[in-house]
Design an enzyme around this catalytic site. Structure first.
Site, PDB file in Angstrom:
ATOM      1  N   SER A   1       4.468  17.853 -39.700  1.00 51.79           N
ATOM      2  CA  SER A   1       4.970  19.227 -39.822  1.00 51.79           C
ATOM      3  C   SER A   1       3.898  20.255 -39.497  1.00 51.79           C
ATOM      4  O   SER A   1       4.202  21.442 -39.381  1.00 51.79           O
ATOM      5  CB  SER A   1       5.480  19.472 -41.250  1.00 51.79           C
ATOM      6  OG  SER A   1       4.427  19.295 -42.183  1.00 51.79           O
TER       7      SER A   1
ATOM      8  N   HIS B   1       9.996  16.364 -35.386  1.00 52.38           N
ATOM      9  CA  HIS B   1       9.867  16.838 -36.763  1.00 52.38           C
ATOM     10  C   HIS B   1      11.234  17.012 -37.410  1.00 52.38           C
ATOM     11  O   HIS B   1      11.970  17.951 -37.108  1.00 52.38           O
ATOM     12  CB  HIS B   1       9.083  18.157 -36.787  1.00 52.38           C
ATOM     13  CG  HIS B   1       8.912  18.707 -38.164  1.00 52.38           C
ATOM     14  ND1 HIS B   1       8.956  20.054 -38.440  1.00 52.38           N
ATOM     15  CD2 HIS B   1       8.712  18.093 -39.361  1.00 52.38           C
ATOM     16  CE1 HIS B   1       8.795  20.246 -39.730  1.00 52.38           C
ATOM     17  NE2 HIS B   1       8.647  19.070 -40.317  1.00 52.38           N
TER      18      HIS B   1
ATOM     19  N   GLU C   1      12.813  19.470 -34.708  1.00 51.98           N
ATOM     20  CA  GLU C   1      11.933  20.137 -33.755  1.00 51.98           C
ATOM     21  C   GLU C   1      11.336  19.088 -32.819  1.00 51.98           C
ATOM     22  O   GLU C   1      10.671  18.148 -33.279  1.00 51.98           O
ATOM     23  CB  GLU C   1      10.809  20.888 -34.478  1.00 51.98           C
ATOM     24  CG  GLU C   1      11.289  22.093 -35.259  1.00 51.98           C
ATOM     25  CD  GLU C   1      10.183  22.792 -36.032  1.00 51.98           C
ATOM     26  OE1 GLU C   1      10.185  24.027 -36.074  1.00 51.98           O
ATOM     27  OE2 GLU C   1       9.314  22.096 -36.600  1.00 51.98           O
TER      28      GLU C   1
END
Length: 474
Positions: free
Chosen positions: A121, A142, A154
């Protein structure tokens, strides 16, 4: 690298790793779950079985689908077994050196066409890929917690990640029923970067004793439309986790002041008051926040004789009820030589107000009576520039524009990421357009003058959009 993804390897059987394995398996993928601890994998698979069986019991999943999904997950303790994977998703410790060593091993074990991804992250994908054979196949993938529930993923490009890999990963994520957004490897990616003001402005208000924590959370939730107040959310996430992400982003941006961590949050972490998981954070758990004290119902004799409404101002006899432009109520009252009640933006049944110190009670209560007659519960806080909702939204808009201007992601992906990743009521760029770029700019400029800090500096793209908006209006 265009071969179909049939076998997925997940490294790490913690909360995120197990959740990602569940997502892939329930979408029909064969999954190799790897952990250095066989006991950890056993616990993870037992917990996964319990979750799926609970869904069966609620009628949300068939028994056959449950058993087939579980059968697709194979626990492996030997890293070499991951050579069979078409896609590897690493969900191990958030430590760059550990990840670099692991990816170097994977590059030796797996054939060149295997996609190597990290669920990090906050760690740079470019840094993870450095020194890895065929670094163009390394990317970020992510997921958000809990991975089986949250729609957003993501897809993160490092400096050398190929476009083909991004396309293939995005298609895979879509096939798993998730929504991909693409971004460049930058501190915090999209969500953890753009969301920082949501927490930071709440901590600042708490540090400056603007209101009790439950009032701050109520304002952002009930007036701002956010699904949860920022302070309660940090308790839920874990104060240590949220503080660590803030520090990571702050340091990665060379101590940029708009990402400044909170000393008050640091004190909670040092005290071991980490939130729900320890029974005490901002709030005691499981009881949570105390009841909010709204302003009592004002009697009818406070009703104004003359009421005039303009865009952002209601005149009630001699009292001005104004939507905040970043000024304090006292500053506006001094400038206009009138009693002023400053009002925050409200999209719900609650409205936050602040009052000039020189107001007479009867003048203030004319404004409160009028608001209560509009169906609003009134939350009185200290006289604070920009109040709670408006300044938070303005900072979110500014941060999103800065990310857009620097090529982190597209406008559409930034809006999508913030709606799905943290459940904001609107994407921040769509919000800025709705509120008006000039209003957002004006509020931030006023805050910057008030504090004399770089923290509230408007980004240049905000200035450009405000200029275009004014030229269209003229």
């Amino acid at each position: 690298m265009s071969q179909p993804i049939q076998t997925v390897a997940v490294i790490g059987s913690g909360t995120m790793g197990a959740g990602i394995a569940e997502v892939a398996a329930m979408a029909g993928q064969q999954v190799l779950l790897h952990d250095i601890s066989a006991e950890a994998m056993t616990r993870a698979l037992d917990a996964l079985r319990q979750r799926l069986e609970a869904r069966v019991a609620r009628g949300k999943l068939s028994t056959d689908a449950c058993e087939q999904g579980l059968a697709r997950i194979v626990a492996v303790t030997d890293l070499a077994a991951l050579a069979a994977a078409d896609l590897v998703i690493e969900a191990a410790a958030e430590n760059l050196e550990i990840k670099k060593a692991l990816f170097s091993q994977l590059a030796e074990i797996c054939p060149p066409q295997t996609l190597l991804t990290s669920n990090t992250s906050s760690i740079s994908i470019t840094a993870i890929a450095a020194g890895v054979k065929h670094p163009e196949r390394v990317a970020g993938l992510h997921f958000f917690n809990p991975a089986p529930v949250m729609k957003l993923v993501e897809v993160v490009s490092g400096v050398v990640t190929s476009d083909e890999v991004v396309t293939q990963l995005s298609q895979c994520v879509l096939a798993w029923g998730k929504q991909p957004v693409h971004c460049q490897s930058t501190p915090g990616f999209i969500v953890n970067r753009v969301a920082r003001p949501f927490y930071a402005e709440a901590w600042r208000a708490l540090e400056e004793q603007v209101a009790a924590p439950e009032a701050i959370d109520t304002a952002l939730r009930e007036a701002g439309g956010f699904p949860m107040g920022p302070l309660a959310l940090t308790d839920l996430i874990g104060q240590d986790v949220n503080f660590a992400v803030t520090c990571s982003v702050f340091n990665a941006f060379w101590q940029e002041r708009r990402f400044l961590p909170s000393l008050m949050q640091q004190e909670l972490v040092l005290a071991g008051r980490l939130g729900k998981k320890t029974g005490q954070g901002v709030y005691p758990w499981p009881t949570g926040a105390a009841e909010v004290a709204f302003y009592p119902v004002v009697p009818a004799h406070r009703q104004a004789s003359i009421v005039q409404k303009e865009r952002d101002v209601v005149t009630l006899d001699d009292v001005l009820l104004m939507e905040t432009n970043g000024e304090t109520a006292q500053a506006a009252a001094t400038r206009l030589q009138r009693p002023v009640v400053m009002m925050d933006r409200s999209e719900g049944a609650v409205v936050v107000i602040a009052i000039a110190a020189g107001n007479r009670l009867e003048a203030t209560e004319k404004a409160i009576y009028w608001l209560q007659q509009q169906g609003k519960k009134v939350l009185l806080v200290a006289d604070y520039p920009g109040l709670l909702v408006w300044r938070t939204v303005a900072m979110l808009v500014n941060e999103a524009l800065d990310a857009l201007q620097k090529g982190v992601a597209s406008e559409e992906d930034i809006n999508t990421a913030m709606r799905l990743g943290v459940n904001y009521p609107r994407g921040p760029l769509a919000w800025g357009e709705q509120l008006g770029w000039q209003r957002v700019l004006g509020l931030l400029e006023t805050l910057q003058r008030h504090y004399g800090e770089e923290r509230y500096r408007p980004c240049s793209l905000l200035r450009q959009r405000a200029l275009l908006e004014s030229s269209y209006e003229s």
